[in-house]
Design a protein around this motif. Structure first.
Motif, mmCIF file in Angstrom:
data_model
loop_
_atom_site.group_PDB
_atom_site.id
_atom_site.type_symbol
_atom_site.label_atom_id
_atom_site.label_comp_id
_atom_site.label_asym_id
_atom_site.label_seq_id
_atom_site.Cartn_x
_atom_site.Cartn_y
_atom_site.Cartn_z
ATOM 1 N N LEU A 217 0.824 -1.204 0.000
ATOM 2 C CA LEU A 217 0.000 0.000 0.000
ATOM 3 C C LEU A 217 0.863 1.260 0.000
ATOM 4 O O LEU A 217 0.577 2.224 -0.721
ATOM 5 N N LYS A 218 1.922 1.266 0.784
ATOM 6 C CA LYS A 218 2.804 2.435 0.836
ATOM 7 C C LYS A 218 3.490 2.662 -0.508
ATOM 8 O O LYS A 218 3.599 3.803 -0.975
ATOM 9 N N VAL A 219 3.940 1.580 -1.124
ATOM 10 C CA VAL A 219 4.577 1.721 -2.437
ATOM 11 C C VAL A 219 3.572 2.221 -3.463
ATOM 12 O O VAL A 219 3.878 3.097 -4.294
ATOM 13 N N LEU A 220 2.339 1.692 -3.419
ATOM 14 C CA LEU A 220 1.302 2.109 -4.362
ATOM 15 C C LEU A 220 0.971 3.585 -4.197
ATOM 16 O O LEU A 220 0.885 4.336 -5.182
ATOM 17 N N VAL A 225 1.151 9.261 -6.197
ATOM 18 C CA VAL A 225 1.314 10.708 -5.978
ATOM 19 C C VAL A 225 2.603 11.224 -6.609
ATOM 20 O O VAL A 225 2.948 12.401 -6.420
ATOM 21 N N ASP A 226 3.307 10.378 -7.360
ATOM 22 C CA ASP A 226 4.587 10.764 -7.980
ATOM 23 C C ASP A 226 5.560 11.242 -6.905
ATOM 24 O O ASP A 226 6.104 12.350 -6.965
ATOM 25 N N GLY A 227 5.781 10.355 -5.927
ATOM 26 C CA GLY A 227 6.535 10.716 -4.738
ATOM 27 C C GLY A 227 7.971 11.124 -4.994
ATOM 28 O O GLY A 227 8.469 12.073 -4.372
#
Length: 240
Positions: A217-220, A225-227
């Motif tokens: 989930l964190k990776v997704l 959001v184009d982190g």
């Protein structure tokens, strides 16, 4: 017979003139050879201490720490690998330090390589843009701490602060700024961990590790959001 005697008499004079010419040429070449040797020695010295200079007087320290903390916040301590983070940090260090490097090259490096200024003058001119950059990023509290620890006289102007005091103060300020940015990066990922853990507890799935669901989930979310672009843009913008 007279011609032979004249030739024999003039031979030593000709040899002496030739020897004097060679000696004069050697004397003329000596300063140039010495300057070239000094340039080679200086270049090798700079290459030897380049990693230390990169960490101590550039923006590399803040960038690489923030990227490492971001990797830890996501929950993948080995991804991206260290060479990738270091390479990314090097390029963004080059972007942030480009004006400083251009000024250093124009004022110090090129004149020294052309032989128009000496080594001491080149060092003084080269430190000016670096000191200006470090001064803008250094907190007054950190600089005061270094002056107090060195037990030196309180300077009346920034020009009186030595590099021995300015460089560690700059590094302390960079560490503080990097950790401040890192904390802000940890918060959204910590929120995801808390939400996932609460849902698993509510469902009675206590035996399932929360990271099994939280990590994807964190990776997704980070990708959606184009982190990487947001973090790097904010990181470069944090330098003033």
């Amino acid at each position: 017979m007279l011609a032979a005697v004249a030739t024999f008499a003039l031979a030593p004079a000709a040899d002496a003139s030739a020897a004097a010419a060679v000696t004069a040429k050697a004397v003329d070449l000596a300063p140039a050879d010495t300057a070239q040797a000094l340039r080679i020695v200086l270049g090798l010295t700079v290459l030897a201490i380049l990693p230390a200079l990169l960490v101590c007087v550039t923006s590399f320290l803040r960038i690489v720490i923030v990227l490492s903390m971001l990797r830890q916040a996501i929950g993948m301590p080995e991804t991206p690998p260290n060479p990738v983070l270091i390479g990314l940090a090097l390029f963004f260090t080059l972007f942030t330090m480009a004006p400083v490097l251009e000024t250093l090259n124009a004022q110090a490096f090129q004149p020294f390589m052309d032989g128009t200024i000496g080594m001491e003058a080149a060092y003084g001119r080269g430190m000016e843009p670096l000191r200006s950059f470090m001064t803008r990023q250094t907190r007054e509290q950190d600089l005061a701490l270094m002056i107090e620890l060195s037990k030196a006289k309180v300077p009346q102007a920034i020009e009186e602060v030595s590099n021995v005091q300015l460089i560690p103060a700059f590094m302390l300020s960079e560490l503080r700024a990097a950790f401040q940015i890192g904390i802000l990066l940890f918060l959204p990922f910590l929120l995801i961990d808390l939400v996932v853990s609460s849902i698993l507890m509510a469902l009675g799935m206590m035996m399932m590790p929360p990271t099994t669901i939280a990590l994807p989930l964190k990776v997704l979310v980070f990708v959606l959001v184009d982190g990487w672009a947001l973090v790097l843009k904010a990181l470069v913008g944090s330098f003033h």
